[in-house]
Write an enzyme that holds these catalytic residues in place. Structure first.
Site, PDB file in Angstrom:
ATOM      1  N   LYS A 146     -61.778 -15.684 -21.746  1.00 50.16           N
ATOM      2  CA  LYS A 146     -60.648 -15.740 -20.820  1.00 50.16           C
ATOM      3  C   LYS A 146     -59.445 -16.463 -21.417  1.00 50.16           C
ATOM      4  O   LYS A 146     -58.305 -16.007 -21.290  1.00 50.16           O
ATOM      5  CB  LYS A 146     -61.062 -16.443 -19.518  1.00 50.16           C
ATOM      6  CG  LYS A 146     -62.068 -15.695 -18.689  1.00 50.16           C
ATOM      7  CD  LYS A 146     -62.310 -16.370 -17.355  1.00 50.16           C
ATOM      8  CE  LYS A 146     -62.880 -17.772 -17.481  1.00 50.16           C
ATOM      9  NZ  LYS A 146     -64.212 -17.791 -18.123  1.00 50.16           N
ATOM     10  N   THR A 147     -59.686 -17.622 -22.043  1.00 51.24           N
ATOM     11  CA  THR A 147     -58.562 -18.412 -22.559  1.00 51.24           C
ATOM     12  C   THR A 147     -57.821 -17.650 -23.647  1.00 51.24           C
ATOM     13  O   THR A 147     -56.584 -17.566 -23.627  1.00 51.24           O
ATOM     14  CB  THR A 147     -59.063 -19.759 -23.092  1.00 51.24           C
ATOM     15  OG1 THR A 147     -59.660 -20.501 -22.020  1.00 51.24           O
ATOM     16  CG2 THR A 147     -57.913 -20.568 -23.676  1.00 51.24           C
ATOM     17  N   GLU A 189     -55.508 -17.445 -16.169  1.00 49.00           N
ATOM     18  CA  GLU A 189     -56.945 -17.509 -16.422  1.00 49.00           C
ATOM     19  C   GLU A 189     -57.616 -17.941 -15.130  1.00 49.00           C
ATOM     20  O   GLU A 189     -57.275 -18.985 -14.566  1.00 49.00           O
ATOM     21  CB  GLU A 189     -57.220 -18.513 -17.538  1.00 49.00           C
ATOM     22  CG  GLU A 189     -58.683 -18.724 -17.825  1.00 49.00           C
ATOM     23  CD  GLU A 189     -58.920 -19.674 -18.988  1.00 49.00           C
ATOM     24  OE1 GLU A 189     -60.055 -20.170 -19.106  1.00 49.00           O
ATOM     25  OE2 GLU A 189     -57.975 -19.928 -19.764  1.00 49.00           O
TER      26      GLU A 189
END
Length: 484
Positions: A146-147, A189
């Site tokens: 995600k990051t 995110e």
């Protein structure tokens, strides 16, 4: 965003203070927000966004850190420790809104004081919901990537001539921060460890994968079952206008059955957006992006590993969906070096490349090892298992994921506030690896010994990767000569 440790090391105060574009206009009624746990990577991003929007922001955390010092330098006062006076008395109170995560107990003195004073206590996911619904938005969900994916989307949109806002669980070098304020779209995110995410939705939900992380514990950040967590992913998708899902990850189709519009990306045949003609090298991978068979652009990601090709492909698909210039977006991604603690190049030791990476569960560890192998160097990993419960659940898979490294130096488990579990120890990993024939794994709990071994033996043919979600990153800084 899952753990405050992912913020380390933070940017300098000067870099952080210059990281966000000026807001186009402050909100009509500026409020005073006080954020509990402001030193976490997610809460600090909220603080920066709210401040850039013209609100007054303060916060508190259990201890002062480099990140809270950065916030102070940016004009956001932070108190060390927690106190009921923060919500009512100077210099922090009186406040208008107290922001707290689900991990904060309902009987916490600051929450109790806020409720007694009639002050709104807003969950952090409700705050994110406000931002996602304010205009065009992209919410990145999944248990891995995600990051990096969120960072790539924001960087690609900015490179394509758009002006995104961003909320990221890591420091993005291009922004010097974990937050950016622009005209939009808003890219966020979305952390599945906060159960409140299931009530949210976005304009575009980017769904990277779904596994069993943050499952099986009694903590507020854990789901009881993987089925419950995956149902929450499905709910987020159904509440979004469309989903862009990774076609290479099995099972996502079923979780996206309720989507209003469904698009896919990946290497798989039939994906709407595909990465084809991959050309990996020691520094990264070049590839071609197609949309339903039509070539859109050539691209490159300067981070090794197939997983980073997929992350970059998702970012370029989002640019296409928002009408951005694909060639310019691809050029921006070709220069992207990754967010903090995601394949972060720390420097060199005796000619060896020193990398720090946040990988802490089996899938992420395997991907990081594969990326290290792509460099063509001898792969030497310093691994710190994260949490006793996670280790109990996955130590065989962690051992198997590390088998591809030439050498593994194993630290003790990073507790992350968990109590030890009898019989759960880092040596479970090393013993399984040895039993499977790995001759280069050693349990080395003494960090000074780890430093000595690597300093004495590192050479130009090595890549040394400090790996884990705890404080193993400090060793990478010491190896290249920085202060821990």
């Amino acid at each position: 965003m899952t753990d405050p440790a992912s913020a380390a090391p933070p940017p300098s105060p000067a870099a952080a203070s210059q990281s966000s574009a000026s807001p186009t206009s402050p909100l009509p009624a500026p409020l005073h927000y006080h954020l509990m746990g402001i030193g976490g990577i997610g809460m600090s991003a909220f603080a920066r966004l709210l401040s850039a929007q013209g609100h007054r922001v303060s916060g508190c955390d259990e201890a002062a850190t480099d990140l809270t010092a950065c916030l102070g330098a940016e004009g956001i006062p932070v108190a060390a420790g927690h106190s009921a006076e923060h919500v009512t008395a100077a210099p922090y109170g009186p406040i208008d809104i107290l922001v707290a995560s689900e991990a904060v107990p309902k009987d916490h003195p600051e929450r109790v004081a806020a409720e007694a004073a009639g002050i709104e206590v807003r969950p952090r996911m409700a705050l994110l919901d406000n931002l996602l619904r304010a205009g065009p938005s992209v919410g990145v969900i999944g248990t891995h990537g995600k990051t990096t994916t969120t960072s790539m989307i924001a960087v690609a949109l900015a490179g394509a001539g758009l002006d995104p806002s961003a909320f990221v669980g890591g420091i993005v070098p291009e922004f010097g921060s974990n937050a950016r304020l622009g005209r939009g779209p808003f890219v966020a995110e979305v952390d599945e460890s906060d159960k409140g995410f299931a009530a949210l939705g976005a304009g575009t939900a980017v769904f990277t994968n779904a596994e069993d992380d943050h499952v099986g514990g009694s903590q507020a950040t854990y789901w009881e079952t993987v089925e419950e967590q995956h149902a929450a992913f499905a709910r987020f998708v159904a509440q979004s206008d469309r989903v862009l899902l990774c076609a290479d990850w099995p099972g996502l189709d079923e979780l996206c059955a309720g989507a209003h519009e469904r698009l896919s990306y990946g290497q798989a045949e039939g994906a709407d957006y595909r990465a084809v003609a991959l050309r990996p090298d020691a520094e990264g991978t070049s590839f071609t992006v197609t949309r339903r068979g039509q070539v859109l652009t050539g691209a490159r990601v300067a981070l090794p590993g197939t997983h980073n090709v997929l992350n970059a492909l998702a970012a370029l698909a989002v640019v296409d969906l928002h009408g951005g210039d694909m060639a310019q977006a691809a050029a921006a991604l070709a220069e992207f070096q990754g967010p903090g603690r995601r394949w972060q190049r720390m420097g060199e030791l005796n000619g060896a490349l020193v990398i720090d990476d946040y990988a802490h569960n089996a899938t992420k560890v395997a991907a990081a090892v594969q990326a290290a192998r792509q460099t063509g160097r001898r792969v030497r990993v310093v691994f710190q298992p994260h949490r006793y419960l996670r280790t109990q659940q996955s130590w065989p898979r962690l051992a198997d994921a590390l088998m591809g490294a030439d050498e593994v130096l194993l630290l003790d488990i990073a507790a992350a506030s968990e109590a030890p579990i009898p019989g759960i120890h880092a040596t479970l990993i090393s013993e399984r690896m040895t039993g499977q024939g790995h001759a280069g794994v050693r349990y080395l709990p003494d960090r000074n010994e780890v430093l000595r071994v690597l300093r004495d033996t590192a050479s130009s043919g090595d890549v040394i990767v400090t790996m884990g979600a705890g404080d193993v990153w400090k060793l990478s800084r010491e190896l290249v000569g920085g202060a821990a």
